[in-house]
Design an enzyme around this catalytic site. Structure first.
Site, mmCIF file in Angstrom:
data_model
loop_
_atom_site.group_PDB
_atom_site.id
_atom_site.type_symbol
_atom_site.label_atom_id
_atom_site.label_comp_id
_atom_site.label_asym_id
_atom_site.label_seq_id
_atom_site.Cartn_x
_atom_site.Cartn_y
_atom_site.Cartn_z
ATOM 1 N N HIS A 9 -17.181 8.741 35.792
ATOM 2 C CA HIS A 9 -18.084 9.772 34.183
ATOM 3 C C HIS A 9 -20.088 8.928 34.356
ATOM 4 O O HIS A 9 -20.276 8.524 33.762
ATOM 5 C CB HIS A 9 -17.642 10.419 33.367
ATOM 6 C CG HIS A 9 -16.754 11.449 33.463
ATOM 7 N ND1 HIS A 9 -16.799 12.603 33.408
ATOM 8 C CD2 HIS A 9 -15.518 10.804 34.217
ATOM 9 C CE1 HIS A 9 -15.655 13.129 34.018
ATOM 10 N NE2 HIS A 9 -14.443 12.342 34.423
ATOM 11 N N HIS B 249 -10.886 17.243 34.104
ATOM 12 C CA HIS B 249 -10.985 16.293 32.871
ATOM 13 C C HIS B 249 -10.197 16.203 31.346
ATOM 14 O O HIS B 249 -10.478 14.957 31.027
ATOM 15 C CB HIS B 249 -12.509 16.177 32.979
ATOM 16 C CG HIS B 249 -13.259 14.999 32.221
ATOM 17 N ND1 HIS B 249 -12.527 13.849 31.843
ATOM 18 C CD2 HIS B 249 -14.105 15.463 31.672
ATOM 19 C CE1 HIS B 249 -13.728 13.341 31.130
ATOM 20 N NE2 HIS B 249 -14.741 14.214 30.939
HETATM 21 MN MN MN Z 1 -18.305 13.450 33.032
#
Ligand code: MN
Length: 258
Positions: free
Chosen positions: A69, A79
């Site tokens: 990220h 995620h």
């Molecule tokens: Mn992210």
């Protein structure tokens, strides 16, 4: 002429232009900073393997270190805890990676109020002006934040009360996840949620609702000002990291001259 030949001819004649929406990956690329006690991501870095020297006389190459990220990147459903068990970044359908994109410009509002939140009413007004959101497409949320990306401090815009960056309201995040025909949203900020979203109910509503619904996020986009409100085609290329929760991505847009 076959459609792909038409596309190449249009690119060569600049009837279709290619806009790079990607931030450069370098040691100074801003990364999110979570407060204690949470673990943080690493910044991007290069580790030289050889450079035309004893370690490799005719070649230059590096290893890279990066978070999934870091910089312009793709958020996969897995995620977030609401998307646990859903797609990893290697399983994102290819037809979500080349898809229509619209740009909603709230850069004036975000300049006046760094904590500006996108509401359903803003999107309804945009649809009244420009037409419906694209089925299977991306909503790109312009806030002018790309102008701050050379400075981690300006980009995260934190004070003693935490970061102050524009985002999406809880109600709007739910609407984007459950009602909108989109596959995802893209933002110019370090994450799809507002800087203050840690204190929303639920916290981080974009991550929670969109990833939980199997939709996607794109962050730290640049040059959205070069795109029309509608009609662009987005091309996003996250790396197919098996089990990955996201990936740095090269993100391009095709724009037809009108
Ligand atoms: Mn992210």
């Amino acid at each position: 002429m076959p459609v792909l030949d038409q596309l190449i001819a249009a690119i060569r004649s600049s009837t279709v232009t290619i806009v790079d929406l990607t931030a450069r990956l370098e040691a100074t690329t801003p990364v999110i900073q979570l407060p204690e006690p949470f673990a943080n991501t690493v910044s991007f870095s290069l580790q030289e393997i050889s450079r035309y020297d004893d370690r490799g006389p005719a070649w230059y190459w590096n290893n890279i270190s990066t978070g999934e990220h870091t910089g312009t990147h793709f958020d996969a459903p897995v995620h977030w805890i609401t998307g646990a068990g859903r797609e990893d970044v290697a399983s994102v359908p290819l037809n979500c990676m080349i898809a229509p994109a619209v740009v909603l410009d709230f850069s004036k509002e975000a300049a006046a109020n760094n904590d500006f939140l996108l509401e359903v009413g803003h999107i309804k007004q945009w649809e009244a002006d420009h037409g419906p959101l694209p089925d299977g497409g991306w909503l790109l949320y312009r806030t002018g934040w790309d102008a701050r990306s050379a400075s981690q401090q300006e980009f995260l815009n934190a004070d003693e009360s935490g970061p102050h960056t524009p985002g999406v309201s809880v109600e709007c995040a739910r609407w984007l996840a459950d009602e909108a025909p989109l596959v995802g949203i893209g933002v110019e900020t370090v994450g799809t949620d507002a800087g203050a979203a840690h204190s929303f109910d639920p916290p981080f509503p974009c991550h929670s609702a969109l990833l939980g619904a199997g939709k996607f996020g794109l962050t730290q986009l640049q040059n959205l000002a070069s795109l029309p409100p509608s009609g662009a085609v987005l091309i996003a290329g996250p790396l197919p990291i098996t089990g990955g929760s996201g990936s740095p991505a090269r993100v391009l847009a095709l724009v037809e001259k009108t």
